[in-house]
Design a protein around this motif. Structure first.
Motif, mmCIF file in Angstrom:
data_model
loop_
_atom_site.group_PDB
_atom_site.id
_atom_site.type_symbol
_atom_site.label_atom_id
_atom_site.label_comp_id
_atom_site.label_asym_id
_atom_site.label_seq_id
_atom_site.Cartn_x
_atom_site.Cartn_y
_atom_site.Cartn_z
ATOM 1 N N ARG A 157 0.840 -1.201 0.000
ATOM 2 C CA ARG A 157 0.000 0.000 0.000
ATOM 3 C C ARG A 157 0.878 1.255 0.000
ATOM 4 N N VAL A 158 0.261 2.390 -0.323
ATOM 5 C CA VAL A 158 0.964 3.665 -0.354
ATOM 6 C C VAL A 158 0.340 4.592 0.676
ATOM 7 N N LEU A 159 1.169 5.137 1.545
ATOM 8 C CA LEU A 159 0.728 6.080 2.568
ATOM 9 C C LEU A 159 0.957 7.500 2.068
ATOM 10 N N VAL A 160 -0.126 8.268 1.910
ATOM 11 C CA VAL A 160 -0.065 9.667 1.489
ATOM 12 C C VAL A 160 -0.356 10.536 2.702
ATOM 13 N N VAL A 161 0.538 11.474 2.977
ATOM 14 C CA VAL A 161 0.503 12.203 4.249
ATOM 15 C C VAL A 161 0.541 13.698 4.027
ATOM 16 N N GLY A 162 -0.361 14.417 4.709
ATOM 17 C CA GLY A 162 -0.306 15.863 4.809
ATOM 18 C C GLY A 162 -0.368 16.575 3.486
ATOM 19 N N GLY A 163 0.273 17.765 3.437
ATOM 20 C CA GLY A 163 0.320 18.555 2.229
ATOM 21 C C GLY A 163 -0.546 19.793 2.306
ATOM 22 N N ASP A 164 -0.596 20.519 1.197
ATOM 23 C CA ASP A 164 -1.372 21.743 1.031
ATOM 24 C C ASP A 164 -2.651 21.395 0.289
ATOM 25 N N SER A 165 -3.786 21.799 0.846
ATOM 26 C CA SER A 165 -5.078 21.469 0.235
ATOM 27 C C SER A 165 -5.430 22.387 -0.925
ATOM 28 N N GLY A 166 -4.565 23.367 -1.231
ATOM 29 C CA GLY A 166 -4.819 24.278 -2.336
ATOM 30 C C GLY A 166 -5.134 25.673 -1.889
ATOM 31 N N SER A 167 -5.382 25.834 -0.593
ATOM 32 C CA SER A 167 -5.688 27.157 -0.050
ATOM 33 C C SER A 167 -4.605 27.655 0.883
ATOM 34 N N GLY A 168 -3.492 26.919 0.936
ATOM 35 C CA GLY A 168 -2.404 27.303 1.812
ATOM 36 C C GLY A 168 -2.485 26.685 3.183
ATOM 37 N N ASN A 169 -3.529 25.894 3.424
ATOM 38 C CA ASN A 169 -3.685 25.241 4.718
ATOM 39 C C ASN A 169 -2.992 23.885 4.710
ATOM 40 N N ALA A 170 -2.263 23.589 5.771
ATOM 41 C CA ALA A 170 -1.613 22.288 5.890
ATOM 42 C C ALA A 170 -2.624 21.244 6.357
ATOM 43 N N LEU A 171 -2.441 20.021 5.917
ATOM 44 C CA LEU A 171 -3.318 18.907 6.263
ATOM 45 C C LEU A 171 -2.661 18.003 7.297
ATOM 46 N N ALA A 172 -3.464 17.502 8.222
ATOM 47 C CA ALA A 172 -2.997 16.493 9.175
ATOM 48 C C ALA A 172 -3.470 15.106 8.782
ATOM 49 N N THR A 173 -4.312 15.024 7.780
ATOM 50 C CA THR A 173 -4.901 13.741 7.386
ATOM 51 C C THR A 173 -3.918 12.900 6.595
ATOM 52 N N ALA A 174 -4.174 11.599 6.586
ATOM 53 C CA ALA A 174 -3.363 10.639 5.832
ATOM 54 C C ALA A 174 -4.285 9.630 5.171
ATOM 55 N N LEU A 175 -3.873 9.153 4.019
ATOM 56 C CA LEU A 175 -4.655 8.189 3.243
ATOM 57 C C LEU A 175 -3.795 6.989 2.895
ATOM 58 N N LEU A 176 -4.462 5.867 2.671
ATOM 59 C CA LEU A 176 -3.821 4.652 2.186
ATOM 60 C C LEU A 176 -4.398 4.287 0.821
ATOM 61 N N TYR A 177 -3.501 4.047 -0.138
ATOM 62 C CA TYR A 177 -3.927 3.578 -1.456
ATOM 63 C C TYR A 177 -3.604 2.099 -1.576
ATOM 64 N N ALA A 178 -4.599 1.299 -1.954
ATOM 65 C CA ALA A 178 -4.429 -0.146 -2.128
ATOM 66 C C ALA A 178 -4.380 -0.467 -3.618
ATOM 67 N N PRO A 179 -3.215 -0.796 -4.170
ATOM 68 C CA PRO A 179 -3.116 -1.069 -5.613
ATOM 69 C C PRO A 179 -3.985 -2.242 -6.065
ATOM 70 N N ALA A 180 -4.148 -3.241 -5.198
ATOM 71 C CA ALA A 180 -4.900 -4.433 -5.606
ATOM 72 C C ALA A 180 -6.336 -4.098 -5.978
ATOM 73 N N THR A 181 -6.915 -3.112 -5.300
ATOM 74 C CA THR A 181 -8.320 -2.743 -5.549
ATOM 75 C C THR A 181 -8.458 -1.357 -6.154
#
Length: 724
Positions: A157-181
């Motif tokens: 799986r791929v862990l995607v963490v934080g970043g800029d949401s497009g408005s200059g605000n930092a994100l605390a959220t994280a996502l997991l991408y599952a290649p199999a599905t």
């Protein structure tokens, strides 16, 4: 079903016609010295120009040896071929991307996530397929993200963490991408929202996140936290000594993480520090040669870290490069680039060189240029060539330190009786006495008294040999000894550590599947005779065997007969009773794999081979005490019929093999570090090659002699110099 990939005489020549790229010009032979002791003779050369100018692009090495370059203020993508230095344009991505991420997946595809022109984030993700050179959507990203991180986890799986949401605000959220599905799911939130941070996969499978900002123009963070994929939760670790954003974080061979440069508040810093995952603490390291922010950092095959370009916090941007040496914890300047660069990309090439591309050379300008950094010493260097081209040979390290190469097959298929000795100190070959019987696909086993036992093999496409002979180094003579009870090739011949006898097991005695053998025999060096011993529970060929500290021999995998055509089974031979007993089966059925003891021999690494769907990347470790197998990190490349050896560092070197459709015969190597549970690139040989001989030299370097590639049997010889 593709029953056996190569068999008998065919194995000597099948790869001779395989497609291979033209070899790169070989470097000079290095003296047997550590890389740290060499003068810095590194340099840069042009790598041509991309079709598009790019700022904040991604550069991702693919398994076929190409580099995928995507985005950088554009939707355009292209491929770089390190062998020819050529660039190839691809179809565009669905959207323009900048400050995005690109992650090589276990399937060989590349996941590109987020990013956007200027500071605006781009919603969505897409997949690049190297088989079709096309793009497809990976829908489901929660919000737009740029200046985030994406980390491939051990489970794929791929862990995607934080970043800029497009408005200059930092994100605390994280996502997991599952290649199999091809699906996304939310996971635990970080303790702090952050963008412009760094993320590093640790040896234990957790992810370390460091620094960043709490908003586009907000505070620079000194905090760090680690993510546990097993629980989906984040845990704070010790704060960095220096707050940082725009820094780099590099996992070293030691398992520690080197964090370097960045903005420490509003000013750039030249400081660096090490994170110890075991203690969760930070230690100061030497200062970079200059203040440095928005640079790149690349782990070299030597274990050093190359930092390129960036800025001191203003203009002019940097063309400087520096090397970090873990043994001393210090930085030294190395050759400067031809072009100043900031917001560029850098990637380690299979050869051990570094490709640097794109970026901003000066305010208001963008560049499409690329260049290659060649370290002072690459992992592989050519040695003196053999006098006779040969594949399917044997290579044995003698007590004298010389390497004995014996037998093999010529490009025309003729079995060879000639032999030669390699002297590492002089980098020279000298003739040795010829075998009494010409043979290939035989075994060669160094005995306790310094002699070498050569057993079985084939003389031609229809003759399987039972003859055996012994080489005596002191007199440079071969002596015929007792014959095997059964002619066999592709068998294993293992020295029993307790008795000094040799166990020959399995193999094949003919061209048909029915000729696969379960029988085993013992050679007694004192009498020069063979005697039968208990038969294995499975008939096996293309299997592997490893002696254990207990005196037993572990045999696993192989091509078998009946419904168990590719077997995952394993069994143990007990010399005291002459009998076999089953032990735990591997997770993956395989043949043509490698098996190497780790450390003190209480674990055995098995990797690669041929499975139900072709060449394998998978690897697993056998626990001798428990009799069980545990899946470990897969190799970077699928490899059938590779060669391997344990290095003096405790790591395991795996060399070439066949990569299957689209890859063909390989020239690359990689190293497994059990402490890190990670595979690291180990450079490329002078040509694509398999069916060679491999031996560990007195200096700790590794000799690869002969073999076969696109031109048939070869005379060339390569030497690998391991990292400290």
């Amino acid at each position: 079903m593709n029953r056996i990939r190569f068999h008998g005489l065919l194995a000597a020549f099948a790869l001779a016609s395989a497609t291979a790229c033209a070899p790169e010009a070989p470097p000079l032979l290095d003296a047997p010295a550590t890389s740290a002791s060499r003068l810095d003779t590194s340099g840069w050369s042009s790598a041509g120009a991309m079709a598009s100018v790019r700022v904040d692009p991604t550069a991702t090495p693919l398994r076929n040896g190409y580099v995928l370059v995507a985005g950088g203020g554009t939707s355009a993508a292209e491929l770089y071929d390190p062998r020819t230095g050529r660039w190839f344009s691809l179809g565009d991505m669905a959207t323009s991307r900048q400050r995005h991420t690109a992650t090589l997946l276990p399937s060989g595809r590349v996941l590109v996530v987020g990013g956007g022109a200027s500071v605006l984030a781009s919603h969505g993700a897409e997949l690049f397929d190297p088989d079709t050179n096309g793009w497809s959507a990976a829908t489901g990203l929660d919000v737009p993200r740029s200046q985030h991180t994406a980390t491939l986890l051990p489970d794929g799986r791929v862990l995607v963490v934080g970043g800029d949401s497009g408005s200059g605000n930092a994100l605390a959220t994280a996502l997991l991408y599952a290649p199999a599905t091809n699906t996304w799911s939310a996971t635990g939130r970080m303790g702090a929202a952050r963008l412009g941070h760094a993320a590093t996969l640790l040896p234990d499978g957790q992810v370390l996140v460091t620094g960043g900002r709490d908003s586009a123009n907000g505070n620079v963070l000194a905090t760090a936290e680690r993510y546990d994929p097993m629980t989906g939760k984040w845990t704070a670790v010790g704060r960095m000594i220096t707050q940082r954003t725009g820094h780099t974080a590099t996992l070293l061979f030691s398992g520690q993480v080197l964090v370097a440069g960045g903005f420490a508040g509003s000013l750039a810093t030249d400081t660096s520090e090490l994170f110890d995952p075991g203690t969760g603490t930070w230690t100061s390291q030497g200062a970079l040669p200059s203040l440095s922010v928005f640079h790149t950092a690349t782990l070299l095959t030597s274990g050093q870290v190359l930092v390129t370009g960036g800025s001191t916090g203003g203009q002019p941007y940097l063309d400087r490069a520096a090397l970090y040496t873990p043994a001393t914890g210090t930085w030294t300047e190395t050759a400067a680039m031809a072009t100043r660069r900031i917001s560029h990309a850098a990637v380690l090439l299979p050869s051990g060189e570094v490709l640097v591309l794109g970026g901003v050379p000066q305010a208001g300008a963008r560049t499409a240029s690329a260049e290659r950094y060649r370290p002072s010493a690459l992992p592989w260097s050519p040695a003196a060539s053999l006098a006779t081209a040969r594949s399917q040979l044997s290579a044995s390290r003698l007590d004298t330190g010389d390497v004995l190469v014996a037998g093999g097959a010529s490009s025309s298929g003729t079995a060879l009786s000639s032999a030669a000795l390699y002297d590492e100190a002089t980098n020279a070959w000298r003739g040795a006495a010829a075998l009494g019987t010409a043979r290939f696909l035989h075994s060669a086993t160094p005995l306790k008294d310094g002699r070498v036992l050569v057993s079985g093999g084939q003389r031609d496409a229809s003759t399987w040999l039972s003859t055996t002979e012994v080489y005596v180094p002191a007199t440079d003579t071969w002596t015929s000894v007792g014959s095997l009870g059964t002619g066999r090739a592709r068998h294993t011949a293992t020295l029993l550590p307790g008795t000094g006898q040799v166990l020959a097991a399995g193999g094949t005695s003919g061209a048909s599947t029915a000729s696969t053998l379960a029988s085993a025999e013992l050679f007694n060096p004192a009498t020069g005779t063979w005697s039968p011993t208990g038969a294995m529970g499975h008939a096996r060929t293309y299997h592997a065997a490893v002696p254990l500290p207990s005196g037993e021999v572990l045999v696993m995998g192989g091509s078998s007969t009946g419904t168990d055509a590719i077997t995952a089974s394993a069994e143990l031979y007990d010399p005291a009773t002459g009998t076999w007993r089953p032990t735990g089966a591997m997770a993956v059925a395989r043949y043509g794999h490698i098996a190497v003891p780790l450390g003190t021999g209480n674990q055995v690494l098995v990797a690669g081979g041929w499975g139900a769907d072709g060449p394998l990347r998978s690897a697993e470790v056998y626990d001798v005490a428990l009799g069980t197998w545990k899946t470990v990190a897969p190799m970077n490349m699928p490899r059938y019929l590779p060669h391997a050896t344990a290095l003096s560092t405790g790591r395991v070197l795996v060399v070439t093999g066949e990569g299957g459709s689209g890859l063909g015969v390989l020239d690359s190597a990689e190293v497994y570090d059990a402490a890190m549970n990670a595979w690291m690139p180990a450079g490329i040989q002078s040509t694509r090659n398999t069916h060679h001989g491999l031996a560990l030299l007195p200096s700790g370097r590794v000799l690869v002699a002969g073999g076969s590639g696109s031109g048939g049997a070869r005379v060339t010889v390569d030497v690998y110099s391991p990292a400290p």
